[in-house]
Write an enzyme that holds these catalytic residues in place. Structure first.
Site, PDB file in Angstrom:
ATOM      1  CG  ASP A  32      14.290  26.302  -2.833  1.00 54.72           C
ATOM      2  OD1 ASP A  32      13.924  26.618  -3.984  1.00 54.72           O
ATOM      3  OD2 ASP A  32      15.120  26.958  -2.170  1.00 54.72           O
ATOM      4  CB  VAL A  33      10.933  25.052  -7.485  1.00 54.81           C
ATOM      5  CG1 VAL A  33       9.483  24.815  -7.111  1.00 54.81           C
ATOM      6  CG2 VAL A  33      11.251  26.539  -7.578  1.00 54.81           C
ATOM      7  CG  ASN A  51       1.843  29.048  -9.738  1.00 57.30           C
ATOM      8  OD1 ASN A  51       1.296  29.956 -10.353  1.00 57.30           O
ATOM      9  ND2 ASN A  51       2.033  29.108  -8.414  1.00 57.30           N
ATOM     10  CB  SER A 106       5.227  36.532 -17.061  1.00 62.76           C
ATOM     11  OG  SER A 106       5.018  37.920 -16.937  1.00 62.76           O
ATOM     12  CE1 TYR A 141       8.407  37.236 -12.459  1.00 59.54           C
ATOM     13  CE2 TYR A 141       7.889  38.280 -14.558  1.00 59.54           C
ATOM     14  CZ  TYR A 141       7.488  37.568 -13.439  1.00 59.54           C
ATOM     15  OH  TYR A 141       6.173  37.169 -13.310  1.00 59.54           O
ATOM     16  CE  LYS A 182       7.558  34.180 -14.586  1.00 59.31           C
ATOM     17  NZ  LYS A 182       6.983  32.948 -14.001  1.00 59.31           N
ATOM     18  CB  VAL A 223      -2.444  37.787 -11.653  1.00 56.09           C
ATOM     19  CG1 VAL A 223      -3.533  36.971 -10.969  1.00 56.09           C
ATOM     20  CG2 VAL A 223      -2.236  37.305 -13.086  1.00 56.09           C
TER      21      VAL A 223
HETATM   22  N1  NAD Z   1       0.927  38.354 -10.177  1.00 61.53           N
HETATM   23  C1  NAD Z   1       1.216  38.706 -11.422  1.00 61.53           C
HETATM   24  O1  NAD Z   1       0.917  39.828 -11.850  1.00 61.53           O
HETATM   25  C2  NAD Z   1       1.877  37.740 -12.364  1.00 61.53           C
HETATM   26  C3  NAD Z   1       1.889  38.038 -13.738  1.00 61.53           C
HETATM   27  C4  NAD Z   1       2.470  37.152 -14.627  1.00 61.53           C
HETATM   28  C5  NAD Z   1       3.027  35.971 -14.155  1.00 61.53           C
HETATM   29  N2  NAD Z   1       3.022  35.701 -12.817  1.00 61.53           N
HETATM   30  C6  NAD Z   1       3.600  34.435 -12.391  1.00 61.53           C
HETATM   31  O2  NAD Z   1       2.602  33.675 -11.754  1.00 61.53           O
HETATM   32  C7  NAD Z   1       3.188  32.736 -10.853  1.00 61.53           C
HETATM   33  C8  NAD Z   1       2.475  32.782  -9.524  1.00 61.53           C
HETATM   34  O3  NAD Z   1       2.702  34.039  -8.920  1.00 61.53           O
HETATM   35  P1  NAD Z   1       1.603  34.781  -8.002  1.00 61.53           P
HETATM   36  O4  NAD Z   1       1.128  35.942  -8.766  1.00 61.53           O
HETATM   37  O5  NAD Z   1       0.616  33.788  -7.491  1.00 61.53           O
HETATM   38  O6  NAD Z   1       2.554  35.340  -6.821  1.00 61.53           O
HETATM   39  P2  NAD Z   1       2.698  34.905  -5.285  1.00 61.53           P
HETATM   40  O7  NAD Z   1       3.910  35.610  -4.785  1.00 61.53           O
HETATM   41  O8  NAD Z   1       1.431  35.140  -4.565  1.00 61.53           O
HETATM   42  O9  NAD Z   1       2.923  33.327  -5.353  1.00 61.53           O
HETATM   43  C9  NAD Z   1       4.136  32.749  -5.733  1.00 61.53           C
HETATM   44  C10 NAD Z   1       4.380  31.551  -4.835  1.00 61.53           C
HETATM   45  O10 NAD Z   1       5.601  30.898  -5.232  1.00 61.53           O
HETATM   46  C11 NAD Z   1       6.301  30.519  -4.058  1.00 61.53           C
HETATM   47  N3  NAD Z   1       7.731  30.349  -4.304  1.00 61.53           N
HETATM   48  C12 NAD Z   1       8.636  31.314  -4.619  1.00 61.53           C
HETATM   49  N4  NAD Z   1       9.866  30.809  -4.721  1.00 61.53           N
HETATM   50  C13 NAD Z   1       9.748  29.477  -4.484  1.00 61.53           C
HETATM   51  C14 NAD Z   1      10.676  28.406  -4.455  1.00 61.53           C
HETATM   52  N5  NAD Z   1      11.997  28.625  -4.657  1.00 61.53           N
HETATM   53  N6  NAD Z   1      10.220  27.160  -4.201  1.00 61.53           N
HETATM   54  C15 NAD Z   1       8.887  26.931  -3.977  1.00 61.53           C
HETATM   55  N7  NAD Z   1       7.968  27.922  -3.963  1.00 61.53           N
HETATM   56  C16 NAD Z   1       8.392  29.183  -4.218  1.00 61.53           C
HETATM   57  C17 NAD Z   1       6.028  31.682  -3.099  1.00 61.53           C
HETATM   58  O11 NAD Z   1       6.314  31.333  -1.744  1.00 61.53           O
HETATM   59  C18 NAD Z   1       4.563  31.981  -3.365  1.00 61.53           C
HETATM   60  O12 NAD Z   1       3.699  31.229  -2.551  1.00 61.53           O
HETATM   61  C19 NAD Z   1       4.667  33.121 -10.794  1.00 61.53           C
HETATM   62  O13 NAD Z   1       5.429  32.260 -11.622  1.00 61.53           O
HETATM   63  C20 NAD Z   1       4.684  34.537 -11.351  1.00 61.53           C
HETATM   64  O14 NAD Z   1       5.942  34.879 -11.885  1.00 61.53           O
HETATM   65  C21 NAD Z   1       2.463  36.562 -11.915  1.00 61.53           C
END
Ligand code: NAD
Length: 277
Positions: A76-77, A103, A156, A177, A181, A210
């Site tokens: 857990d981060v 990430n 983000s 959020y 960010k 994404v």
């Molecule tokens: N998908 C989008 O549209 C988008 C847009 C901008 C930014 N982001 C950012 O991109 C990053 C990746 O997100 P994604 O789109 O791949 O989503 P995702 O939900 O597929 O992946 C996020 C991962 O983070 C893990 N995670 C969450 N909380 C955690 C914790 N406490 N400890 C360890 N791991 C944890 C989750 O289990 C998951 O595998 C995130 O920071 C998200 O905020 C996503």
């Protein structure tokens, strides 16, 4: 042929699926060994299904298919000691860390879950405190070899412009959020200045939408339908297909590789122009 990251090691959080998995595979294809962590569990402020242990197993499988090695752990981060333990295990195995991709993230904006005050707390814990802990945990290993390195924090478009577009979309999770960010830009600048003399570059990447399960899920679809003001605010300027995670991986490679050697302290949008729309 040796890749540009041959002999290097990348520490990646949130690597079970989505962007984190794509980064792990892409860095491995470039020759890096991978230290991967993911919670692989559900937080009760998050309305959509989070990653599972099977997801992280699949990342391991995909990285190993490239011929590179991976240490992958549930962690857990929000817990610095857990991260330090994973870094210790990964460093025992691979000897060093060159790149950190902070990430891991959650989007606890939607549903009854996002309306709990805990959604604000979880968002900040995971995506601001968690980013700080990730970098702190990796730092001694990054410094030990003296070759410098690169850190990229995934922010983000919401690092520049709030998720919230009106009163109806102002959930506690959306506030958290946006706050997290924006907050990581400050952390990035802090570390960019502090680590420049160690030849470690630090930048943020700001994706727009994404194509990952974070935004493509039932809860988010329902929330968007209930709040018709939301989706238009998330549209890019460019009329491109939805951004695949691999596009963000390209940016990570660009920033961490030789191509990024003059870049530090940069907030880099990869959003098709969303934030200037
Ligand atoms: N998908 C989008 O549209 C988008 C847009 C901008 C930014 N982001 C950012 O991109 C990053 C990746 O997100 P994604 O789109 O791949 O989503 P995702 O939900 O597929 O992946 C996020 C991962 O983070 C893990 N995670 C969450 N909380 C955690 C914790 N406490 N400890 C360890 N791991 C944890 C989750 O289990 C998951 O595998 C995130 O920071 C998200 O905020 C996503």
């Amino acid at each position: 042929m040796a890749g540009q990251f041959s002999g290097k090691v990348a520490f990646i959080t949130g690597a079970a699926r989505g962007q984190g998995r794509a980064h792990a595979v892409r860095f491995a294809e470039e020759g890096a060994d991978i230290i991967a962590v993911d919670l692989c569990d559900q937080l009760d402020t998050v309305a959509y299904p989070m990653a599972t242990p099977e997801d992280l197993d699949e990342t391991v499988n995909l990285v190993e298919k490239t011929g590179r090695r991976i240490v992958a752990e549930h962690a857990d981060v929000r817990d610095l000691e857990q991260l330090k333990a994973v870094v210790a295990k990964g460093t025992d195995e691979f000897g060093r860390i060159d790149f950190v991709l902070a990430n891991a993230g959650i989007l606890p904006a939607a549903g009854e879950q996002g309306a709990q005050i805990g959604a604000f707390v979880d968002a900040v814990d995971v995506m601001l405190n968690g980013v700080y802990y990730t970098i702190v945990a990796a730092l001694s290993s990054m410094l030990s070899h003296g070759d410098g390195g690169a850190i990229v924090i995934t922010s983000s478009a919401a690092g520049f412009r709030p998720v919230t577009v009106d009163f109806g979309t102002a959930s506690h999770g959306a506030a958290g959020y946006t706050a997290a960010k924006h907050g990581v830009i400050g952390l990035m600048r802090h570390f960019a200045i502090a680590l420049a003399e160690k030849n470690i570059r630090v930048n943020t990447v700001h994706p727009g939408g994404v194509a990952t399960p974070m935004i493509y899920n039932e809860a988010m679809a329902e929330w968007s339908a209930e709040h018709p003001s939301f989706s238009p605010s998330q549209q890019p300027l460019l009329d491109n297909p939805p951004v695949e995670p691999e596009v963000i991986s390209d940016t990570m490679v660009y920033l961490c590789g030789e191509s990024g050697r003059y870049l530090t302290g940069v907030t880099l949008p990869v959003d098709g122009g969303q934030i200037i729309k």
